[in-house]
Design a protein around this motif. Structure first.
Motif, PDB file in Angstrom:
ATOM      1  N   SER A  30     -30.119  80.805  84.076  1.00  0.00           N
ATOM      2  CA  SER A  30     -28.345  80.735  83.779  1.00  0.00           C
ATOM      3  C   SER A  30     -28.653  81.150  81.846  1.00  0.00           C
ATOM      4  O   SER A  30     -27.981  81.879  81.415  1.00  0.00           O
ATOM      5  CB  SER A  30     -27.085  78.820  83.664  1.00  0.00           C
ATOM      6  OG  SER A  30     -28.241  78.645  82.627  1.00  0.00           O
ATOM      7  N   GLN A  34     -27.163  84.582  80.533  1.00  0.00           N
ATOM      8  CA  GLN A  34     -26.917  85.051  79.339  1.00  0.00           C
ATOM      9  C   GLN A  34     -26.534  85.304  78.166  1.00  0.00           C
ATOM     10  O   GLN A  34     -26.540  86.599  77.146  1.00  0.00           O
ATOM     11  CB  GLN A  34     -26.135  83.242  78.396  1.00  0.00           C
ATOM     12  CG  GLN A  34     -25.888  82.638  79.384  1.00  0.00           C
ATOM     13  CD  GLN A  34     -23.776  83.571  79.239  1.00  0.00           C
ATOM     14  OE1 GLN A  34     -23.687  83.486  78.025  1.00  0.00           O
ATOM     15  NE2 GLN A  34     -23.210  83.127  80.189  1.00  0.00           N
ATOM     16  N   ARG A  37     -25.959  89.249  79.491  1.00  0.00           N
ATOM     17  CA  ARG A  37     -25.079  89.472  80.365  1.00  0.00           C
ATOM     18  C   ARG A  37     -24.260  90.504  79.354  1.00  0.00           C
ATOM     19  O   ARG A  37     -23.608  91.538  80.278  1.00  0.00           O
ATOM     20  CB  ARG A  37     -23.923  88.451  80.155  1.00  0.00           C
ATOM     21  CG  ARG A  37     -22.856  88.879  81.186  1.00  0.00           C
ATOM     22  CD  ARG A  37     -22.128  87.267  81.124  1.00  0.00           C
ATOM     23  NE  ARG A  37     -21.408  87.814  82.047  1.00  0.00           N
ATOM     24  CZ  ARG A  37     -20.604  87.195  83.305  1.00  0.00           C
ATOM     25  NH1 ARG A  37     -21.891  86.910  83.758  1.00  0.00           N
ATOM     26  NH2 ARG A  37     -19.640  87.808  83.758  1.00  0.00           N
TER      27      ARG A  37
END
Length: 207
Positions: A30, A34, A37
């Protein structure tokens, strides 16, 4: 192994994040997504030209990257690897949803460029829509090369790594793509030139 969350994110390189994810760290992937992205989204949106399709392609790409992390060989930057997965996800969406007939990505495949040596005009909404529409007139491979080189700022060599083709193929696809886009975007160039009071030789922007 210490979790990624136990030290500042900026201190954790992309390759280490990917390795930690493959080894079972619940936070690493994650953090990686992030971090990248926004650019992954930009590649998807400019490649498929439709926000809903781009969102689906990005979701597909993230799932593919999540599952394939253990197979990352480390011979390219993680960003190159991620963007290659996004490109492939876009191609899959185009094939399945028939957004536009796609040419299989073979020896001749790459994204092509925006108007010849024009700055990326996507800061102006109306021009951005015209560019997006014009890009959809190109074969997928030329469109992909242009998105990476002319819109995302990739070098020819880096774009070649993303698309897994020789640099010379990227150059030729960009040249062909620019030539095909020029007449589609000529009205923007003419509008720009008409504002050159006194004119600048070669049609340059006034200072």
């Amino acid at each position: 192994m210490a979790s990624v969350s136990m030290r500042p994110v900026d201190e954790v390189p992309d390759k280490e994040l990917l390795a930690r994810h493959a080894q079972g760290d619940p936070h690493a992937f994650s953090v990686l997504v992030q971090r990248h992205r926004d650019r992954m989204w930009a590649v998807a949106l400019r490649t498929v030209g439709d926000p809903e399709e781009a969102a689906d392609a990005l979701q597909d790409a993230c799932l593919s990257a999540f599952r394939a992390a253990g197979r990352f060989r480390g011979d390219a930057a993680v960003t190159t690897w991620l963007h290659r997965i996004v490109v492939n996800a876009c191609l899959d969406r185009i094939r399945r949803k028939s957004v536009r007939p796609a040419t299989p990505m073979g020896d001749d495949a790459t994204f092509d460029a925006v108007a010849p040596k024009m700055p990326d005009p996507t800061d102006a909404h109306g021009v951005s829509l015209d560019v997006r529409t014009a890009l959809l007139e190109l074969p997928f491979e030329q469109r992909a090369a242009l998105v990476l080189v002319d819109m995302m700022g990739y070098s020819v060599d880096d774009a070649a790594r993303v698309l897994d083709v020789p640099p010379g193929t990227i150059k030729s696809r960009c040249a062909r793509g620019r030539a095909r886009l020029a007449p589609l975007l000529r009205h923007h160039r003419n509008r720009r030139d008409s504002k050159n009071v006194g004119g600048v030789e070669g049609g340059g922007m006034p200072k």
